[in-house]
Design a protein around this motif. Structure first.
Motif, short mmCIF file in Angstrom:
data_model
loop_
_atom_site.label_atom_id
_atom_site.label_comp_id
_atom_site.label_asym_id
_atom_site.label_seq_id
_atom_site.Cartn_x
_atom_site.Cartn_y
_atom_site.Cartn_z
N LEU A 111 68.89 -23.60 116.31
CA LEU A 111 68.33 -22.37 116.89
C LEU A 111 66.82 -22.45 117.09
O LEU A 111 66.19 -21.49 117.50
CB LEU A 111 68.68 -21.18 116.00
N THR A 112 66.26 -23.62 116.79
CA THR A 112 64.83 -23.85 116.98
C THR A 112 64.62 -24.44 118.37
O THR A 112 65.18 -25.47 118.70
CB THR A 112 64.29 -24.83 115.91
N MET A 113 63.80 -23.76 119.16
CA MET A 113 63.56 -24.19 120.53
C MET A 113 62.44 -25.23 120.63
O MET A 113 62.49 -26.11 121.47
CB MET A 113 63.21 -22.99 121.41
N GLU A 114 61.43 -25.10 119.77
CA GLU A 114 60.25 -25.97 119.88
C GLU A 114 59.56 -26.07 118.53
O GLU A 114 59.43 -25.08 117.81
CB GLU A 114 59.30 -25.37 120.92
N VAL A 115 59.12 -27.28 118.18
CA VAL A 115 58.35 -27.51 116.96
C VAL A 115 57.15 -28.35 117.34
O VAL A 115 57.29 -29.43 117.90
CB VAL A 115 59.18 -28.24 115.89
N LYS A 116 55.95 -27.83 117.03
CA LYS A 116 54.71 -28.57 117.29
C LYS A 116 53.88 -28.55 116.02
O LYS A 116 53.88 -27.56 115.28
CB LYS A 116 53.91 -27.94 118.42
N LEU B 263 65.98 -14.20 113.95
CA LEU B 263 65.71 -15.40 113.13
C LEU B 263 64.22 -15.54 112.88
O LEU B 263 63.80 -15.84 111.76
CB LEU B 263 66.26 -16.65 113.81
N ARG B 264 63.40 -15.30 113.90
CA ARG B 264 61.95 -15.38 113.74
C ARG B 264 61.47 -14.40 112.67
O ARG B 264 60.64 -14.73 111.83
CB ARG B 264 61.26 -15.10 115.08
N THR B 265 62.04 -13.19 112.68
CA THR B 265 61.67 -12.19 111.67
C THR B 265 62.08 -12.65 110.28
O THR B 265 61.31 -12.53 109.32
CB THR B 265 62.33 -10.83 112.00
#
Length: 94
Positions: free
Chosen positions: A44-49, A64-66
């Motif tokens: 469910l993670t779209m992007e990790v930087k 999920l972000r909350t």
């Protein structure tokens, strides 16, 4: 005269000289992040930087972000614990 050094010390110096240490940190942080959050959240993670101590993560779901926002401190601690050093100082949720 012959100098003896540990391979890790030599590689660390080469990384710093060629500025590869930040790239290596980014790859390692991303790998550890996936292990810490598990398969479901990784999917469910779209992007990790990662850059300069800040991990930026974009999720597919506002809910999920909350939920993750309540656990940011624990997530930072677990990532750093798995890395064996303090690399991530902050998480920004996008």
């Amino acid at each position: 005269m012959r100098y003896e050094r540990k391979l890790g010390d030599v590689l660390a110096k080469v990384y710093r000289t060629m500025e590869l240490d930040t790239l290596a940190d980014e790859m390692e942080v991303k790998r550890v992040y996936q292990g810490v959050v598990g398969d479901l959240i990784s999917k469910l993670t779209m992007e990790v930087k990662y850059s300069d101590g800040v991990l930026r993560v974009r999720y597919a779901s506002a809910a999920l972000r909350t939920e993750i926002s309540y656990k940011k401190t624990d997530l930072i601690n677990k990532i750093n614990e798995n890395l064996g050093r303090r690399v991530v100082t902050r998480i920004d949720l996008l």
